[in-house]
Design an enzyme around this catalytic site. Structure first.
Site, PDB file in Angstrom:
ATOM      1  N   MET A   1       7.874  -8.480   1.446  1.00  0.00           N
ATOM      2  CA  MET A   1       8.649  -7.520   0.654  1.00  0.00           C
ATOM      3  C   MET A   1       8.255  -8.039  -0.627  1.00  0.00           C
ATOM      4  SD  MET A   1      12.275  -6.875   2.865  1.00  0.00           S
ATOM      5  CE  MET A   1      12.884  -5.676   1.873  1.00  0.00           C
ATOM      6  N   GLY A   2       8.631  -6.753  -1.584  1.00  0.00           N
ATOM      7  CA  GLY A   2       8.349  -7.273  -3.033  1.00  0.00           C
ATOM      8  C   GLY A   2       7.088  -7.620  -3.557  1.00  0.00           C
TER       9      GLY A   2
ATOM     10  N   ASP B   1       3.765   5.663  -3.040  1.00  0.00           N
ATOM     11  CA  ASP B   1       2.623   5.001  -2.345  1.00  0.00           C
ATOM     12  C   ASP B   1       2.456   5.728  -1.006  1.00  0.00           C
ATOM     13  OD1 ASP B   1       2.167   3.425  -4.539  1.00  0.00           O
ATOM     14  OD2 ASP B   1       2.726   1.812  -3.672  1.00  0.00           O
TER      15      ASP B   1
ATOM     16  N   GLY C   1       6.478  -1.245   2.807  1.00  0.00           N
ATOM     17  CA  GLY C   1       7.429  -0.299   3.393  1.00  0.00           C
ATOM     18  C   GLY C   1       6.755   0.968   3.274  1.00  0.00           C
ATOM     19  N   SER C   2       6.076   1.413   2.120  1.00  0.00           N
ATOM     20  CA  SER C   2       5.455   2.705   2.345  1.00  0.00           C
ATOM     21  C   SER C   2       4.373   2.790   3.380  1.00  0.00           C
ATOM     22  CB  SER C   2       4.685   2.959   0.832  1.00  0.00           C
ATOM     23  OG  SER C   2       5.471   2.660  -0.241  1.00  0.00           O
TER      24      SER C   2
ATOM     25  N   LYS D   1      -2.206  -2.468   1.396  1.00  0.00           N
ATOM     26  CA  LYS D   1      -2.785  -2.035   0.430  1.00  0.00           C
ATOM     27  C   LYS D   1      -3.138  -3.043  -0.793  1.00  0.00           C
ATOM     28  CE  LYS D   1       0.043  -0.939  -2.931  1.00  0.00           C
ATOM     29  NZ  LYS D   1       0.298  -1.356  -4.377  1.00  0.00           N
TER      30      LYS D   1
ATOM     31  N   GLY E   1       2.430  -2.758  -0.474  1.00  0.00           N
ATOM     32  CA  GLY E   1       2.796  -1.412  -0.066  1.00  0.00           C
ATOM     33  C   GLY E   1       3.347  -1.468   1.387  1.00  0.00           C
TER      34      GLY E   1
END
Length: 287
Positions: free
Chosen positions: A93-94, A134, A100-101, A9, A98
């Site tokens: 990552m980071g 999220d 992981g969400s 996203k 979004g």
């Protein structure tokens, strides 16, 4: 085995309008789905076991959001089914995209079908909020104007566009940025009627140029490479940061224009360590 895209996203804008009594920040944003992301594979098990077959190095699989989402849904329904999960990780990552969400939401949506549970999207959104702010958006499944901590959602229509997303090798900690002295928390709240929705005839320039990201200045103060990436991308189209960073993005009218900008950006010596991707905007989640 069921194969599912967990899309990334973008935050087209991100305003922080205050801090709530519970300590969380009050946000307003428009979430835009992107037709690129992680791919998750699910194989139903009849023995109740939940296994992540692709754990991240040095990370306990039990803390992975896909495993947590599967266990949450399994416990909520008392299901006797289990699942084997394979994650093809593409979203850095980071990065404020979004990843992981989205993985968690895709797990909830896919297992709701795979385990034949028949839960409503609203129920899955409520479960998703227990996993992260999220997650409800990805379960909601379409571009949205978001409020609260990101869980109060209303649909919006955005124009067709191709995005060039650039991610420098920086892992921006959301918690760290939220506690930054450079973060402003006093942007005046708006209503969804203030956002130039495409259904009302607003142009792409109006929509993708609306508002700003209140976290951008704080991130750029701490990570100079994020500012460098944004400034470099701005030479081709207006660019801003997504979420709490570190990714920056710009919208283009065509794939060709986005890829031309990507090639020109990659030719710069300063961008050698940056990850970039060209991807279309997406109106609906694949699930």
């Amino acid at each position: 085995m069921t194969d599912c895209l967990a899309p990334a996203k973008l935050n087209l804008f991100l305003h922080i309008t205050g801090r709530r009594p519970d300590g969380y920040h009050a946000l307003q944003s428009v979430f835009q789905l992107v037709g690129w992301g992680d791919t998750l594979h699910f194989a139903r098990r009849d023995d109740g076991q939940i296994r992540l077959l692709t754990p991240l190095p040095d990370v306990d699989p039990e803390t992975d959001l896909t495993v947590r989402a599967a266990r949450l849904l399994q416990t909520y329904r008392g299901s006797h089914y289990g699942v084997d999960i394979v994650v093809e990780k593409r979203i850095p990552m980071g990065a404020g995209l979004g990843g992981g969400s989205s993985d968690a939401a895709t797990t909830l949506l896919a297992l709701n079908q795979l385990w034949e549970l028949g839960e409503s999207r609203e129920t899955l959104q409520g479960l998703g909020l227990k996993l992260g702010a999220d997650v409800p958006f990805f379960v909601y499944g379409r571009n949205a104007f978001a409020e609260g901590v990101g869980e109060l959602l209303q649909p919006v229509q955005t124009p067709e566009a191709w995005f060039l997303i650039v991610t420098p090798p920086v892992h921006a900690s959301t918690a760290e940025i939220f506690s930054s002295p450079h973060l402003t928390r006093s942007t005046k709240a708006i209503t969804i009627a203030d956002f130039p929705d495409a259904s009302s005839g607003a142009s792409a320039a109006e929509i993708y140029g609306f508002g700003w990201n209140d976290m951008q200045a704080a991130v750029e103060k701490q990570y100079a490479m994020v500012a460098e990436a944004r400034v470099s991308l701005s030479a081709f189209a207006p660019a801003r940061m997504s979420g709490s960073g570190a990714s920056v993005f710009a919208a283009f009218a065509s794939e060709h224009a986005a890829r031309e900008a990507q090639a020109a950006l990659q030719a710069q010596s300063s961008s050698a360590s940056w990850f970039s991707i060209v991807a279309p905007g997406m109106a609906n989640h694949p699930l």
